[in-house]
Motif scaffolding. Structure first.
Motif, PDB file in Angstrom:
ATOM      1  N   TYR A  43     -10.289   2.237   4.265  1.00  0.00           N
ATOM      2  CA  TYR A  43      -9.091   2.568   5.033  1.00  0.00           C
ATOM      3  C   TYR A  43      -7.997   1.585   4.638  1.00  0.00           C
ATOM      4  O   TYR A  43      -8.259   0.562   4.000  1.00  0.00           O
ATOM      5  CB  TYR A  43      -9.366   2.540   6.541  1.00  0.00           C
ATOM      6  N   LEU A  44      -6.773   1.893   5.003  1.00  0.00           N
ATOM      7  CA  LEU A  44      -5.648   1.021   4.687  1.00  0.00           C
ATOM      8  C   LEU A  44      -5.236   0.200   5.897  1.00  0.00           C
ATOM      9  O   LEU A  44      -5.324   0.668   7.035  1.00  0.00           O
ATOM     10  CB  LEU A  44      -4.447   1.838   4.209  1.00  0.00           C
ATOM     11  N   VAL A  45      -4.772  -1.018   5.643  1.00  0.00           N
ATOM     12  CA  VAL A  45      -4.272  -1.930   6.658  1.00  0.00           C
ATOM     13  C   VAL A  45      -2.857  -2.321   6.245  1.00  0.00           C
ATOM     14  O   VAL A  45      -2.665  -2.891   5.167  1.00  0.00           O
ATOM     15  CB  VAL A  45      -5.165  -3.190   6.748  1.00  0.00           C
ATOM     16  N   VAL A  46      -1.870  -1.993   7.060  1.00  0.00           N
ATOM     17  CA  VAL A  46      -0.475  -2.350   6.793  1.00  0.00           C
ATOM     18  C   VAL A  46      -0.031  -3.310   7.885  1.00  0.00           C
ATOM     19  O   VAL A  46      -0.119  -2.980   9.073  1.00  0.00           O
ATOM     20  CB  VAL A  46       0.433  -1.099   6.759  1.00  0.00           C
ATOM     21  N   VAL A  47       0.452  -4.497   7.483  1.00  0.00           N
ATOM     22  CA  VAL A  47       0.788  -5.550   8.442  1.00  0.00           C
ATOM     23  C   VAL A  47       2.083  -6.259   8.059  1.00  0.00           C
ATOM     24  O   VAL A  47       2.537  -6.184   6.916  1.00  0.00           O
ATOM     25  CB  VAL A  47      -0.335  -6.612   8.540  1.00  0.00           C
ATOM     26  N   CYS A  60       0.141  -4.552   2.413  1.00  0.00           N
ATOM     27  CA  CYS A  60      -0.799  -3.436   2.523  1.00  0.00           C
ATOM     28  C   CYS A  60      -2.102  -3.826   1.856  1.00  0.00           C
ATOM     29  O   CYS A  60      -2.119  -4.300   0.716  1.00  0.00           O
ATOM     30  CB  CYS A  60      -0.198  -2.193   1.869  1.00  0.00           C
ATOM     31  N   PHE A  61      -3.215  -3.614   2.573  1.00  0.00           N
ATOM     32  CA  PHE A  61      -4.542  -3.964   2.081  1.00  0.00           C
ATOM     33  C   PHE A  61      -5.439  -2.734   2.078  1.00  0.00           C
ATOM     34  O   PHE A  61      -5.377  -1.915   3.001  1.00  0.00           O
ATOM     35  CB  PHE A  61      -5.188  -5.025   2.980  1.00  0.00           C
ATOM     36  N   LEU A  62      -6.295  -2.636   1.082  1.00  0.00           N
ATOM     37  CA  LEU A  62      -7.341  -1.623   1.049  1.00  0.00           C
ATOM     38  C   LEU A  62      -8.610  -2.280   1.566  1.00  0.00           C
ATOM     39  O   LEU A  62      -9.155  -3.193   0.936  1.00  0.00           O
ATOM     40  CB  LEU A  62      -7.547  -1.078  -0.363  1.00  0.00           C
ATOM     41  N   ALA A  63      -9.049  -1.849   2.740  1.00  0.00           N
ATOM     42  CA  ALA A  63     -10.263  -2.389   3.354  1.00  0.00           C
ATOM     43  C   ALA A  63     -11.452  -1.533   2.946  1.00  0.00           C
ATOM     44  O   ALA A  63     -11.384  -0.306   2.966  1.00  0.00           O
ATOM     45  CB  ALA A  63     -10.133  -2.394   4.875  1.00  0.00           C
ATOM     46  N   ARG A  64     -12.536  -2.203   2.567  1.00  0.00           N
ATOM     47  CA  ARG A  64     -13.788  -1.494   2.301  1.00  0.00           C
ATOM     48  C   ARG A  64     -14.363  -1.008   3.627  1.00  0.00           C
ATOM     49  O   ARG A  64     -13.982  -1.471   4.697  1.00  0.00           O
ATOM     50  CB  ARG A  64     -14.789  -2.413   1.616  1.00  0.00           C
ATOM     51  N   GLY A  65     -15.292  -0.095   3.560  1.00  0.00           N
ATOM     52  CA  GLY A  65     -15.914   0.451   4.756  1.00  0.00           C
ATOM     53  C   GLY A  65     -16.802  -0.517   5.497  1.00  0.00           C
ATOM     54  O   GLY A  65     -17.280  -0.199   6.596  1.00  0.00           O
ATOM     55  N   GLU A  78      -3.225  -4.461  -1.853  1.00  0.00           N
ATOM     56  CA  GLU A  78      -4.038  -5.613  -2.216  1.00  0.00           C
ATOM     57  C   GLU A  78      -5.470  -5.435  -1.730  1.00  0.00           C
ATOM     58  O   GLU A  78      -5.721  -4.729  -0.761  1.00  0.00           O
ATOM     59  CB  GLU A  78      -3.480  -6.876  -1.549  1.00  0.00           C
ATOM     60  N   ALA A  79      -6.388  -6.129  -2.392  1.00  0.00           N
ATOM     61  CA  ALA A  79      -7.758  -6.208  -1.883  1.00  0.00           C
ATOM     62  C   ALA A  79      -7.725  -7.024  -0.594  1.00  0.00           C
ATOM     63  O   ALA A  79      -6.946  -7.978  -0.467  1.00  0.00           O
ATOM     64  CB  ALA A  79      -8.666  -6.876  -2.903  1.00  0.00           C
ATOM     65  N   LEU A  80      -8.543  -6.655   0.357  1.00  0.00           N
ATOM     66  CA  LEU A  80      -8.612  -7.371   1.631  1.00  0.00           C
ATOM     67  C   LEU A  80      -9.554  -8.558   1.469  1.00  0.00           C
ATOM     68  O   LEU A  80     -10.755  -8.395   1.282  1.00  0.00           O
ATOM     69  CB  LEU A  80      -9.103  -6.419   2.731  1.00  0.00           C
ATOM     70  N   THR A  81      -8.976  -9.774   1.510  1.00  0.00           N
ATOM     71  CA  THR A  81      -9.765 -11.003   1.404  1.00  0.00           C
ATOM     72  C   THR A  81      -9.423 -11.914   2.584  1.00  0.00           C
ATOM     73  O   THR A  81      -8.375 -11.754   3.223  1.00  0.00           O
ATOM     74  CB  THR A  81      -9.457 -11.762   0.096  1.00  0.00           C
ATOM     75  N   HIS A  82     -10.298 -12.878   2.834  1.00  0.00           N
ATOM     76  CA  HIS A  82     -10.062 -13.826   3.930  1.00  0.00           C
ATOM     77  C   HIS A  82      -8.732 -14.552   3.745  1.00  0.00           C
ATOM     78  O   HIS A  82      -7.938 -14.649   4.681  1.00  0.00           O
ATOM     79  CB  HIS A  82     -11.204 -14.843   4.026  1.00  0.00           C
ATOM     80  N   ALA A  83      -8.476 -15.060   2.553  1.00  0.00           N
ATOM     81  CA  ALA A  83      -7.259 -15.833   2.309  1.00  0.00           C
ATOM     82  C   ALA A  83      -6.004 -14.969   2.439  1.00  0.00           C
ATOM     83  O   ALA A  83      -5.024 -15.387   3.059  1.00  0.00           O
ATOM     84  CB  ALA A  83      -7.320 -16.482   0.922  1.00  0.00           C
TER      85      ALA A  83
END
Length: 165
Positions: free
Chosen positions: A89-93, A107-112, A5-10
């Protein structure tokens, strides 16, 4: 396999805070208008008897597809990661609580230019840099008590970017 997923606040709110300079966060000019301050971006938590420390972590790149076989959590305080290398980078939580299963992972794809602050107890995979070595500014807890739990997943989870083999 979880969808990246895109990394968003929500989307990230159940796990902590997204750290970014955007229109979605409180910001205002300072220093006679020469600087924009993006204010109070994360609830940093040193927990009882802890103190916040500042470190740099140098993450080696991971090859995709990548198998997630373990997670960790820090029950006594938060842990914030802010990328310094400007690379995605990837974020898995997984949510705090009992040991998660493969089905519980997000899983989120975080922008730089996006950092994350894991709330105390949030299950997460260690840094998942992509393509190249990446540095991260890290704010986390130092102090007494066991503050790192690790688990092995019963079933490995494969992560790959959309369109990748």
């Amino acid at each position: 396999m979880p969808v990246i997923e895109a990394l968003t606040h929500a989307a990230f709110a159940p796990f902590g805070e997204l750290i970014e300079a955007s229109e979605e966060v409180r910001h205002y000019p300072i220093n006679a208008g020469n600087t924009e301050r993006y204010h109070d971006l994360a609830q940093l938590d040193a927990g009882p008897d802890g103190r916040l420390i500042l470190s740099i972590f140098r993450a080696q790149p991971r090859s995709l597809p990548f198998s997630v076989t373990m997670l960790e959590r820090h029950p006594l305080g938060s842990q914030a990661f802010v990328p310094l290398s400007g690379k995605p980078y990837l974020v898995v939580v997984a949510a705090p609580g009992a040991s998660p299963t493969a089905a519980d992972l997000r899983c989120f794809l975080a922008r730089g230019d996006q950092g994350v602050n894991y709330a105390a107890g949030t299950w997460h995979h260690p840094l998942l840099a992509l393509d190249t070595v990446c540095d991260f500014l890290v704010l986390d807890r130092s102090g007494p008590g066991a503050n790192c739990d690790e688990i092995l997943l019963e079933k490995a989870v494969s992560i790959s970017l959309p369109g990748a083999p």
